[in-house]
Scaffold this motif. Structure first.
Motif, PDB file in Angstrom:
ATOM      1  N   HIS A  60      80.335  18.506  66.166  1.00  0.00           N
ATOM      2  CA  HIS A  60      81.468  18.536  65.239  1.00  0.00           C
ATOM      3  C   HIS A  60      80.998  19.180  63.930  1.00  0.00           C
ATOM      4  CE1 HIS A  60      79.317  14.766  64.440  1.00  0.00           C
ATOM      5  NE2 HIS A  60      79.711  14.892  63.198  1.00  0.00           N
ATOM      6  N   HIS A  62      81.032  20.020  59.628  1.00  0.00           N
ATOM      7  CA  HIS A  62      81.275  19.460  58.292  1.00  0.00           C
ATOM      8  C   HIS A  62      81.174  20.605  57.281  1.00  0.00           C
ATOM      9  CE1 HIS A  62      80.899  15.237  59.498  1.00  0.00           C
ATOM     10  NE2 HIS A  62      79.745  15.497  60.088  1.00  0.00           N
ATOM     11  N   HIS A 104      77.069  19.816  64.131  1.00  0.00           N
ATOM     12  CA  HIS A 104      75.975  18.983  64.635  1.00  0.00           C
ATOM     13  C   HIS A 104      76.474  17.881  65.565  1.00  0.00           C
ATOM     14  CE1 HIS A 104      75.981  15.466  61.506  1.00  0.00           C
ATOM     15  NE2 HIS A 104      77.187  15.760  61.887  1.00  0.00           N
ATOM     16  N   GLU A 106      75.432  13.706  66.829  1.00  0.00           N
ATOM     17  CA  GLU A 106      74.678  12.484  66.564  1.00  0.00           C
ATOM     18  C   GLU A 106      74.882  11.613  67.809  1.00  0.00           C
ATOM     19  OE1 GLU A 106      77.363  12.735  63.388  1.00  0.00           O
ATOM     20  OE2 GLU A 106      75.919  12.047  61.892  1.00  0.00           O
TER      21      GLU A 106
HETATM   22 FE   FE2 Z   1      78.631  14.284  61.457  1.00  0.00          FE
END
Ligand code: FE2
Length: 286
Positions: A60, A62, A104, A106
């Motif tokens: 996703h 940012h 990125h 996570e």
């Molecule tokens: Fe994130």
């Protein structure tokens, strides 16, 4: 002589899910920005049920702000589209300045056991929204722990306690991020930069906040917003009948307009449209 901040408002978290279906508690979201500038969002995740976290946060984007991940238990792997990777394990903190853009993921590095931690979103001023991305990956043993009176200890992630600075450096909003452990009945008093917006989150036990003449209670899973004023420097925390764990987070407010859409936080709607266009065209990252 310093005056002590009082507990101005109590916020209660809402259960929600994010990423590919990770269960978490949103302690506050962008709707509280006027109260908490430069803080946009604060999530707590914590579960021993793998179904709550296994889906993780796949790729996703940012742009325009910073994400701060502080792990209490378990392990998360971080990867971005530029090839950066890191393991976030219990006690570590990652301060990621997304700047002009990152994509990125996570993802949990475990299939069972407890996973717990926090993610905070911190806004960037207009002058730094398009800076190159930057990571500060801080391992657990690089986070200093300071002993205060009454058996209180505090881990200094960012900011300073008793002359001990935290490892996170060079952040434009000059943040404080502290993790307190208080024995039952213990009190902690310490200074905080005047004018900084500050909040407290209790994740174990119960505390009272404020000067002795105006103590107000804060329970587990709540966020307490502290008063702010140029003459208000100090913070005072008092644990209840049980030991308490408390985060105290503060930073300098930006006082700029905010345009927020999903994973992009800019100053104007046009800049949001540009971020969406850049992402769709593959131009968000180099
Ligand atoms: Fe994130």
């Amino acid at each position: 002589m310093t005056t002590t901040r009082v507990l101005q408002q109590v916020l209660r978290g809402q259960p929600t899910s994010d990423g590919a279906g990770v269960h978490l508690v949103r302690l506050f979201g962008p709707g509280r920005y006027a109260l908490l500038d430069p803080f946009l969002l604060f999530d707590a995740f914590g579960s021993s049920d793998p179904d709550d976290y296994l889906a993780g946060f796949p790729d996703h984007p940012h742009r325009g702000f910073e994400t701060v991940t502080y792990m209490l238990a378990g392990a998360m792997e971080h990867r971005d589209s530029a090839g950066n990777a890191g393991l976030l394990e219990a006690g570590s903190v990652q301060w990621m300045t997304a700047g002009r853009g990152i994509v990125h993921s996570e993802m949990p590095r475990q299939h069972e056991g407890r996973m717990a931690g926090f993610q905070l979103w911190v806004n960037l001023p207009a002058a730094h929204k398009m800076d190159p991305p930057r990571y500060q990956d801080i391992p657990p043993d690089a986070v200093p722990e300071v002993a205060l009176a009454d058996g209180v200890t505090v881990k200094v992630l960012a900011g300073e306690v008793d002359g001990t600075p935290g490892p996170v450096r060079g952040i434009v909003t000059d943040p404080t991020y502290l993790d307190f452990t208080l024995p039952s009945g213990a009190a902690a008093s310490f200074p905080l930069p005047p004018g900084h917006h500050a909040f407290v989150h209790v994740f174990e036990g119960r505390i009272a906040i404020g000067p002795p003449a105006d103590e107000r209670a804060l329970a587990v899973d709540q966020v307490g917003v502290l008063s702010v004023g140029d003459d208000q420097h100090g913070v005072r925390l008092v644990a209840g009948d049980d030991p308490a764990r408390v985060l105290l987070i503060a930073a300098r407010p930006l006082g700029e307009p905010v345009a927020h859409w999903g994973p992009f936080v800019m100053n104007t709607r046009d800049e949001i449209d540009q971020a969406i266009a850049d992402y769709r065209a593959g131009r968000l990252v180099d």
